[in-house]
Design a protein around this motif. Sequence first.
Motif, PDB file in Angstrom:
ATOM      1  N   THR A 220       0.871  -1.153   0.085  1.00  0.00           N
ATOM      2  CA  THR A 220       0.063  -0.108  -0.041  1.00  0.00           C
ATOM      3  C   THR A 220       0.933   1.249  -0.027  1.00  0.00           C
ATOM      4  O   THR A 220       0.374   2.480   0.092  1.00  0.00           O
ATOM      5  N   ASP A 221       2.279   1.059   0.166  1.00  0.00           N
ATOM      6  CA  ASP A 221       3.299   2.281  -0.051  1.00  0.00           C
ATOM      7  C   ASP A 221       3.498   2.486  -1.386  1.00  0.00           C
ATOM      8  O   ASP A 221       4.154   1.897  -2.068  1.00  0.00           O
ATOM      9  N   PRO A 222       3.118   3.679  -1.954  1.00  0.00           N
ATOM     10  CA  PRO A 222       3.297   4.123  -3.311  1.00  0.00           C
ATOM     11  C   PRO A 222       4.804   4.124  -3.589  1.00  0.00           C
ATOM     12  O   PRO A 222       5.148   3.964  -4.963  1.00  0.00           O
ATOM     13  N   GLN A 223       5.511   4.561  -2.638  1.00  0.00           N
ATOM     14  CA  GLN A 223       7.082   4.656  -2.983  1.00  0.00           C
ATOM     15  C   GLN A 223       7.698   3.440  -3.153  1.00  0.00           C
ATOM     16  O   GLN A 223       8.306   3.135  -4.124  1.00  0.00           O
ATOM     17  N   GLU A 224       7.296   2.136  -2.434  1.00  0.00           N
ATOM     18  CA  GLU A 224       7.497   0.696  -2.759  1.00  0.00           C
ATOM     19  C   GLU A 224       7.032   0.077  -4.173  1.00  0.00           C
ATOM     20  O   GLU A 224       7.690  -0.276  -4.835  1.00  0.00           O
ATOM     21  N   ALA A 225       5.768   0.974  -4.295  1.00  0.00           N
ATOM     22  CA  ALA A 225       5.324   0.483  -5.568  1.00  0.00           C
ATOM     23  C   ALA A 225       5.929   1.049  -7.039  1.00  0.00           C
ATOM     24  O   ALA A 225       6.172   0.325  -7.972  1.00  0.00           O
ATOM     25  N   LEU A 226       6.460   1.968  -6.705  1.00  0.00           N
ATOM     26  CA  LEU A 226       7.180   2.627  -7.724  1.00  0.00           C
ATOM     27  C   LEU A 226       8.533   2.033  -7.929  1.00  0.00           C
ATOM     28  O   LEU A 226       9.221   2.089  -9.035  1.00  0.00           O
ATOM     29  N   ARG A 227       9.160   1.319  -7.091  1.00  0.00           N
ATOM     30  CA  ARG A 227      10.249   0.806  -7.190  1.00  0.00           C
ATOM     31  C   ARG A 227       9.857  -0.711  -7.536  1.00  0.00           C
ATOM     32  O   ARG A 227      11.063  -1.503  -7.867  1.00  0.00           O
ATOM     33  N   GLY A 228       8.740  -1.235  -7.577  1.00  0.00           N
ATOM     34  CA  GLY A 228       8.392  -2.601  -7.992  1.00  0.00           C
ATOM     35  C   GLY A 228       7.611  -2.355  -9.441  1.00  0.00           C
ATOM     36  O   GLY A 228       8.035  -1.914 -10.241  1.00  0.00           O
ATOM     37  N   ALA A 229       6.392  -2.928  -9.364  1.00  0.00           N
ATOM     38  CA  ALA A 229       5.616  -2.900 -10.415  1.00  0.00           C
ATOM     39  C   ALA A 229       4.234  -2.752 -10.594  1.00  0.00           C
ATOM     40  O   ALA A 229       3.810  -3.268  -9.304  1.00  0.00           O
ATOM     41  N   VAL A 230       3.630  -2.373 -11.498  1.00  0.00           N
ATOM     42  CA  VAL A 230       2.031  -2.354 -11.261  1.00  0.00           C
ATOM     43  C   VAL A 230       1.649  -3.702 -11.744  1.00  0.00           C
ATOM     44  O   VAL A 230       2.201  -4.468 -12.369  1.00  0.00           O
ATOM     45  N   LEU A 231       0.486  -4.149 -11.436  1.00  0.00           N
ATOM     46  CA  LEU A 231      -0.252  -5.481 -11.561  1.00  0.00           C
ATOM     47  C   LEU A 231      -1.269  -5.409 -12.612  1.00  0.00           C
ATOM     48  O   LEU A 231      -1.905  -4.365 -13.042  1.00  0.00           O
ATOM     49  N   PRO A 232      -1.366  -6.439 -13.358  1.00  0.00           N
ATOM     50  CA  PRO A 232      -2.355  -6.413 -14.499  1.00  0.00           C
ATOM     51  C   PRO A 232      -3.900  -6.446 -14.051  1.00  0.00           C
ATOM     52  O   PRO A 232      -3.979  -6.906 -12.946  1.00  0.00           O
ATOM     53  N   MET A 233      -4.655  -5.790 -14.927  1.00  0.00           N
ATOM     54  CA  MET A 233      -6.084  -5.770 -14.643  1.00  0.00           C
ATOM     55  C   MET A 233      -6.476  -7.279 -14.639  1.00  0.00           C
ATOM     56  O   MET A 233      -5.945  -8.047 -15.541  1.00  0.00           O
ATOM     57  N   ALA A 234      -7.605  -7.635 -13.828  1.00  0.00           N
ATOM     58  CA  ALA A 234      -8.293  -8.614 -13.897  1.00  0.00           C
ATOM     59  C   ALA A 234      -7.105 -10.205 -13.825  1.00  0.00           C
ATOM     60  O   ALA A 234      -7.516 -10.908 -14.339  1.00  0.00           O
ATOM     61  N   GLU A 235      -5.987  -9.764 -13.131  1.00  0.00           N
ATOM     62  CA  GLU A 235      -4.883 -10.612 -12.997  1.00  0.00           C
ATOM     63  C   GLU A 235      -4.381 -11.426 -14.226  1.00  0.00           C
ATOM     64  O   GLU A 235      -4.021 -10.888 -15.033  1.00  0.00           O
ATOM     65  N   HIS A 236      -4.597 -12.736 -14.351  1.00  0.00           N
ATOM     66  CA  HIS A 236      -4.141 -13.426 -15.483  1.00  0.00           C
ATOM     67  C   HIS A 236      -4.742 -13.276 -16.546  1.00  0.00           C
ATOM     68  O   HIS A 236      -4.255 -13.161 -17.665  1.00  0.00           O
ATOM     69  N   LYS A 237      -5.935 -12.573 -16.633  1.00  0.00           N
ATOM     70  CA  LYS A 237      -6.658 -12.168 -17.979  1.00  0.00           C
ATOM     71  C   LYS A 237      -5.825 -11.129 -18.670  1.00  0.00           C
ATOM     72  O   LYS A 237      -5.826 -10.866 -19.698  1.00  0.00           O
ATOM     73  N   GLY A 238      -5.637  -9.795 -17.768  1.00  0.00           N
ATOM     74  CA  GLY A 238      -5.077  -8.854 -18.033  1.00  0.00           C
ATOM     75  C   GLY A 238      -3.772  -9.110 -18.532  1.00  0.00           C
ATOM     76  O   GLY A 238      -3.024  -8.209 -19.642  1.00  0.00           O
ATOM     77  N   TYR A 239      -3.085  -9.792 -17.889  1.00  0.00           N
ATOM     78  CA  TYR A 239      -1.633 -10.443 -18.213  1.00  0.00           C
ATOM     79  C   TYR A 239      -1.705 -11.010 -19.746  1.00  0.00           C
ATOM     80  O   TYR A 239      -0.808 -10.865 -20.674  1.00  0.00           O
TER      81      TYR A 239
END
Length: 357
Positions: A220-239
């Motif tokens: 939930t930490d946006p700074q950590e998220a910016l060092r990581g990665a966004v997730l695909p919508m609808a999980e495996h479907k968006g991927y």
Amino acid sequence: MGISVATEFLNNPVMIQNLSFYCRAIAEKAGVPREDAQILVEALIEADLRGVHTHGVARLGMYLERVKRGVLNPAAKVKVVTEAGAVAVVDGDNGLGPVVGRRALELALIKAREYGVGVVGVRHSNHLGALGVIAAYATYHHMMGIIFTNTSPIMAPWGGYKPILGNNPFAIAVPRKGEDPLVLDISLSKTARGNIILAAREGNPIPRDWAINERGEPTTDPQEALRGAVLPMAEHKGYGLAVMVDILAGVLTGAAFASEVGSLIPPDFSKPLNMGHLIIALDISRFLPLEEFYRRLEEFIGVIKSSPLAVGFKEILLPGERGAREKKKCLKEGLYLESTTLDELRRLGEEYNVRGG
């Protein structure tokens, strides 16, 4: 004696004609040919008019910074690499994405008139901007426009944690008789990375399902998220959709794909982006008489609009309908831009010495 466009023109609400003149003048000063500057600015302002401010004139400075750094060609010449029947591949010459995209769609429209469909692959291009704006150009010719593009790697594949894929958007535009076209324009990440950047600036947490940190853990930490990665919508479907879009737009066209694509955020000025697109035009009249298609489409829309409303909803909207309403409002009342965008435009005016009479 001239007056400063930045101080006299750039006030909310901004008049569209003034904004267009101002941004085109800046683009031309940066080396963009007049016709290309017109296409670029029209695309950016159209995005703003439809409420897609993340892809509007706020992007102008980002594009011109890449020109200044020598990793984007402001005066590119789109060239046909291979051509056979309804299919072509073009080289975007590392040009401005909205301009390259329009040129490729124009070629697709020519082919669709002859063959019923035109399919144009694009390599060595840049950020397309709002795909729906480009795709909708086909509807002026009573055709459907379909666009796929890959983007800078910001998204982890489902089950992984490193940003390997772009959020790889696609758009479909469908004409209506006497009405605004239907326009679907979506990216395949759970949220735009810009929303995480905004949360980080404001010190706010983000929803737990938006992104993962560098260790692959939900955060939930946006700074950590910016060092990581966004997730695909609808999980495996968006991927799965993002993978297929990258195959169509990157692998198939000869452009970069996955983590080979250059980065816009954070900006990487070490190399061109080399984004790829697949742009398709469909001639409706080759499937059905045009009037019959329009009649059937309105019948279909009527069925959707007449659906009983769920709790909390006042109406059912069609893809692109909210944007079309916003555009009509802006054309009547003027366009409101964020103060940060106005400040950036003023800065660009000073940098490129653009003044109005």
